[in-house]
Design an enzyme around this catalytic site. Sequence first.
Site, PDB file in Angstrom:
ATOM      1  N   GLU A   5       0.838  -1.200   0.000  1.00  0.00           N
ATOM      2  CA  GLU A   5       0.000   0.000   0.000  1.00  0.00           C
ATOM      3  C   GLU A   5       0.870   1.246   0.000  1.00  0.00           C
ATOM      4  O   GLU A   5       1.967   1.257   0.552  1.00  0.00           O
ATOM      5  CB  GLU A   5      -0.868   0.017   1.258  1.00  0.00           C
ATOM      6  CG  GLU A   5      -1.729  -1.238   1.382  1.00  0.00           C
ATOM      7  CD  GLU A   5      -2.679  -1.191   2.558  1.00  0.00           C
ATOM      8  OE1 GLU A   5      -3.549  -2.065   2.610  1.00  0.00           O
ATOM      9  OE2 GLU A   5      -2.564  -0.299   3.424  1.00  0.00           O
ATOM     10  N   CYS A  40       3.424   8.436   1.181  1.00  0.00           N
ATOM     11  CA  CYS A  40       3.941   7.477   2.156  1.00  0.00           C
ATOM     12  C   CYS A  40       4.059   6.143   1.424  1.00  0.00           C
ATOM     13  O   CYS A  40       3.056   5.646   0.906  1.00  0.00           O
ATOM     14  CB  CYS A  40       2.943   7.404   3.314  1.00  0.00           C
ATOM     15  SG  CYS A  40       3.387   6.231   4.581  1.00  0.00           S
ATOM     16  N   CYS A  94       6.625  -6.757   7.339  1.00  0.00           N
ATOM     17  CA  CYS A  94       7.763  -6.189   8.070  1.00  0.00           C
ATOM     18  C   CYS A  94       8.228  -7.213   9.093  1.00  0.00           C
ATOM     19  O   CYS A  94       7.406  -7.940   9.659  1.00  0.00           O
ATOM     20  CB  CYS A  94       7.345  -4.899   8.787  1.00  0.00           C
ATOM     21  SG  CYS A  94       8.724  -4.025   9.585  1.00  0.00           S
ATOM     22  N   CYS A 152       6.810  -4.702  15.795  1.00  0.00           N
ATOM     23  CA  CYS A 152       6.329  -3.772  16.825  1.00  0.00           C
ATOM     24  C   CYS A 152       4.866  -4.111  17.119  1.00  0.00           C
ATOM     25  O   CYS A 152       4.042  -4.162  16.200  1.00  0.00           O
ATOM     26  CB  CYS A 152       6.475  -2.333  16.352  1.00  0.00           C
ATOM     27  SG  CYS A 152       8.185  -1.898  15.944  1.00  0.00           S
ATOM     28  N   CYS A 161       1.786  -2.039  15.729  1.00  0.00           N
ATOM     29  CA  CYS A 161       1.765  -1.710  14.296  1.00  0.00           C
ATOM     30  C   CYS A 161       1.124  -2.847  13.508  1.00  0.00           C
ATOM     31  O   CYS A 161       1.489  -4.019  13.678  1.00  0.00           O
ATOM     32  CB  CYS A 161       3.202  -1.471  13.827  1.00  0.00           C
ATOM     33  SG  CYS A 161       3.354  -1.264  12.042  1.00  0.00           S
ATOM     34  N   CYS A 198      -0.690   6.059   9.711  1.00  0.00           N
ATOM     35  CA  CYS A 198       0.548   5.420  10.145  1.00  0.00           C
ATOM     36  C   CYS A 198       0.280   4.128  10.888  1.00  0.00           C
ATOM     37  O   CYS A 198      -0.520   4.080  11.797  1.00  0.00           O
ATOM     38  CB  CYS A 198       1.298   6.343  11.084  1.00  0.00           C
ATOM     39  SG  CYS A 198       1.462   7.956  10.420  1.00  0.00           S
TER      40      CYS A 198
HETATM   41  N1  SAH Z   1       9.757   0.625   9.849  1.00  0.00           N
HETATM   42  C1  SAH Z   1       9.722   2.071   9.835  1.00  0.00           C
HETATM   43  C2  SAH Z   1       8.495   2.608   9.122  1.00  0.00           C
HETATM   44  C3  SAH Z   1       7.265   2.186   9.829  1.00  0.00           C
HETATM   45  S1  SAH Z   1       5.788   3.126   9.757  1.00  0.00           S
HETATM   46  C4  SAH Z   1       9.736   2.593  11.250  1.00  0.00           C
HETATM   47  O1  SAH Z   1       9.468   1.830  12.164  1.00  0.00           O
HETATM   48  O2  SAH Z   1      10.032   3.760  11.463  1.00  0.00           O
HETATM   49  C5  SAH Z   1       6.124   4.760  10.194  1.00  0.00           C
HETATM   50  C6  SAH Z   1       5.804   5.195  11.597  1.00  0.00           C
HETATM   51  O3  SAH Z   1       4.479   4.836  12.048  1.00  0.00           O
HETATM   52  C7  SAH Z   1       6.760   4.591  12.611  1.00  0.00           C
HETATM   53  O4  SAH Z   1       7.187   5.622  13.465  1.00  0.00           O
HETATM   54  C8  SAH Z   1       5.882   3.629  13.341  1.00  0.00           C
HETATM   55  O5  SAH Z   1       6.371   3.332  14.618  1.00  0.00           O
HETATM   56  C9  SAH Z   1       4.570   4.365  13.367  1.00  0.00           C
HETATM   57  N2  SAH Z   1       3.424   3.532  13.691  1.00  0.00           N
HETATM   58  C10 SAH Z   1       3.296   2.201  13.489  1.00  0.00           C
HETATM   59  N3  SAH Z   1       2.113   1.766  13.942  1.00  0.00           N
HETATM   60  C11 SAH Z   1       1.479   2.836  14.447  1.00  0.00           C
HETATM   61  C12 SAH Z   1       0.200   3.021  15.029  1.00  0.00           C
HETATM   62  N4  SAH Z   1      -0.625   1.999  15.196  1.00  0.00           N
HETATM   63  N5  SAH Z   1      -0.142   4.263  15.429  1.00  0.00           N
HETATM   64  C13 SAH Z   1       0.714   5.300  15.249  1.00  0.00           C
HETATM   65  N6  SAH Z   1       1.921   5.189  14.688  1.00  0.00           N
HETATM   66  C14 SAH Z   1       2.306   3.974  14.294  1.00  0.00           C
END
Ligand code: SAH
Length: 388
Positions: free
Chosen positions: A119, A132, A139, A143, A146, A380
């Site tokens: 996406e 984005c 991934c 986390c 996420c 995000c």
């Molecule tokens: N792998 C990269 C890109 C991930 S997405 C990274 O971790 O930075 C980009 C951002 O969205 C990251 O800061 C991630 O921690 C955040 N993110 C992921 N899940 C989220 C959620 N449920 N709510 C808010 N931010 C989130």
Amino acid sequence: MSTDLPTPSTRKPVPGQLTFTAPRRGKPPVHLADLDEAGRKQAVEALGHKGFRAKQLSTHYFEHLVTDPEQMTDLPKGGRDELVSAMLPQLLTPVRSLEADNGRTIKQVFRLFDGALVESVIMRYPGRVTMCISSQAGCGMNCPFCATGQEGLTRNLTIAEIVEQVVAGARYLRSGQLAGGNSEDREAPLRVSNVVFMGMGEALANYRQAVNAIRRLTEAPPSGLGMSARGLTMSTVGLVPAIDKLAAEGIPVTLALSLHAPDDELRNELVPINTRWSVDEALDAAYRYYQTTGRRVSIEYALIKDINDHAWRADLLGEKLNARGKGWVHVNPIPLNPTPGSKWTASRKGVEQQFVERLRAHGIPTTVRDTRGSDIDGACGQLAASTA
Ligand code: SAH
């Protein structure tokens, strides 16, 4: 959509498990955007054409955003179709697009050659358009808050699969379908001005492809899209050696570090890579990135109710950032977008405000990031391959 494609067989990770190596899968066909200028020329010659055709094809792709051989009247009629299908194979098949924020935010879902889904999101603001994009299908960083992290890692995207998302976005802009903007915007042709690697995947775990994609995005046309590196943001969980390597590339992209907690105990849980590189090690690397590139680093901090939104954590974060220097960093708190079934929710607005004020009291520039597209699961951390 054809349904005879193999279904990606990603295994869901157990909590805390990190995956660096994607399961072995076939590779998509090589695309012009995978190659540098010399490589393109070589590929065209290997197909029995004159080398300068590579430049013509690059112009069609990166400047005109065209892949239809009918429109490439400067190429010889005989062999044109083969040349185009060999050099510009279709890598992304649109599955669907979803609109939010009165048409100013579009999420596009694509199917890759092997059935994997990715996406990307286009967001229009006054005076700029931010995309984005995804760097991996799934991934491996796991986390727990996420959506993509919960899917596990399907595979790395190729350079061209990453670049194609931006080209598809640019084409969409050119089609004039995106709402919003201001009067000034209407005078100039709409372009993708910013790209953030904040879609699916940990781009620094797919280092070579991600960095080469950045090169394609920033190289002057017709070699690339001609974007400014300053408009690009690389977001990472904090893969320290890769941050140092990126700093040495000499491409002034912005670094975003997904911190989410200033203390190791909590960050070990929220961002499992922390068990390998601690908060202090990640912050040191971020500071070195600033020193080498001169680019101010962003700290990403998803505010999770009663988990990481305490005043003392804001203070600890402020102290740790100031301990390294002044003016090198800013913090982007973002309300958590709860994923389906999540035990966590976003912090209350008052708590969020207090967190922000606390950081500002330490002299740290702090701006709450907006949550565009949350109603289309385009915000995000909500991107997940759930469309199939
Ligand atoms: N792998 C990269 C890109 C991930 S997405 C990274 O971790 O930075 C980009 C951002 O969205 C990251 O800061 C991630 O921690 C955040 N993110 C992921 N899940 C989220 C959620 N449920 N709510 C808010 N931010 C989130």
